[in-house]
Scaffold this motif. Structure first.
Motif: not given
Length: 304
Positions: A56-65, A142-157
């Motif tokens: 979630t933190a990576k997803l939030t920070a992705q477009y913060s700029q 935990a790292l590759p799984i969390s990155f996949c979860l980040q992309q799943l969250q983005q897919l939900m949008f």
């Protein structure tokens, strides 16, 4: 003679077997040693809250700029779909004979982007986070799984935008939409497995990250994102083995399952035989195989 008298006695160096026995007797273990597979799974489950929070933190920070912020989570795949529609749908005419082509195309782009982004993020999961890997002790999967979860969250949008597109083009809401849930679960399992494979390879050879865009672009073109595999398979000039390979391509399978779930004009006869078994088989093979492949190199990540 005096030198011999004043030479201190040499202490024998303990054998490696003696050192191992001494360490075992006092409960010592090798720093960063790979745990057993059941213990590794237990450790990973214990850090499930970290995995979701990190994603979630990576997803939030992705477009913060960016000024539009999280709007780009939807705009990026939509703009890609618009480009593909102009090039493939209009210029190359792949839309002819494909009902509801725009929902067909947008669904393919969104679902493919999920796989593409998961694999690209997984390739850099270890090599791009060496500071975290070297500073903290946690199961590296935990790292590759969390990155996949980040992309799943983005897919939900993106799926929210896809629903609006479906309704605007007259695609009715139906009970078959619920089939999107098991299809996404299987795709997430597949993506996570491939991401763990690429994370291990990328940790050893970071240059793989430079090659992957070309590999993924080629994979996209043969996965029916912009064109119908079913229509191509009807051509007699195409060898049967090529038709089977295209139809059972895992990316194409998950894309067409989502089209079947969401678009009423996409019928079951356009899917390969035993499609759910194929989708589950790819998920099991990639998910379990990728996890074990990644675990076997656990003690090497962040070293060297």
């Amino acid at each position: 003679m005096s030198t011999l008298l004043h030479t201190p006695p040499q202490t024998p160096t303990p054998a490696p077997a003696d050192l191992a026995a001494l360490a075992a007797r006092h409960g010592l273990s090798v720093s960063g040693a790979r745990p057993s597979l059941p213990e590794y799974i237990r450790q990973l489950w214990a850090r499930r809250h970290f995995i979701t929070a990190f994603a979630t933190a990576k997803l939030t920070a992705q477009y913060s700029q960016a000024k539009l912020g999280q709007v780009w989570q939807v705009m990026t795949p939509l703009l890609n779909a618009a480009v593909y529609y102009f090039i493939f749908g209009v210029l190359l005419g792949t839309k002819h004979g494909v009902p509801d082509y725009i929902p067909f195309l947008v669904t393919g782009v969104f679902v493919w982007t999920f796989t593409q982004s998961s694999i690209m993020a997984g390739t850099r999961a270890i090599s791009g986070n060496l500071g975290l890997v070297r500073a903290l002790h946690f199961p590296r999967a935990a790292l590759p799984i969390s990155f996949c979860l980040q992309q799943l969250q983005q897919l939900m949008f993106s799926m929210g935008a896809l629903v609006v597109i479906l309704l605007c083009f007259g695609v009715p809401v139906s009970a078959s939409w619920l089939l999107a849930l098991p299809a996404l679960f299987l795709q997430f399992t597949f993506n996570a497995g491939i991401s763990m494979v690429m994370a291990r390879m990328g940790a050893k050879t970071p240059d793989i990250a430079q090659l992957m865009p070309f590999v993924l672009r080629t994979w996209m073109y043969v996965s029916g994102v912009m064109w119908s595999i079913d229509k191509l398979a009807q051509k007699d000039s195409l060898p049967h083995v090529v038709k089977v390979a295209l139809a059972t391509n895992p990316a194409a399978v998950y894309i067409d399952l989502m089209r079947f779930a969401l678009i009423d004009s996409f019928h079951a006869n356009q899917l390969p035989a035993h499609v759910w078994a194929i989708a589950a088989g790819w998920a099991l093979l990639a998910g379990v195989g990728g996890f074990i492949y990644f675990w076997k190199a656990e003690e090497t990540y962040g070293r060297g």
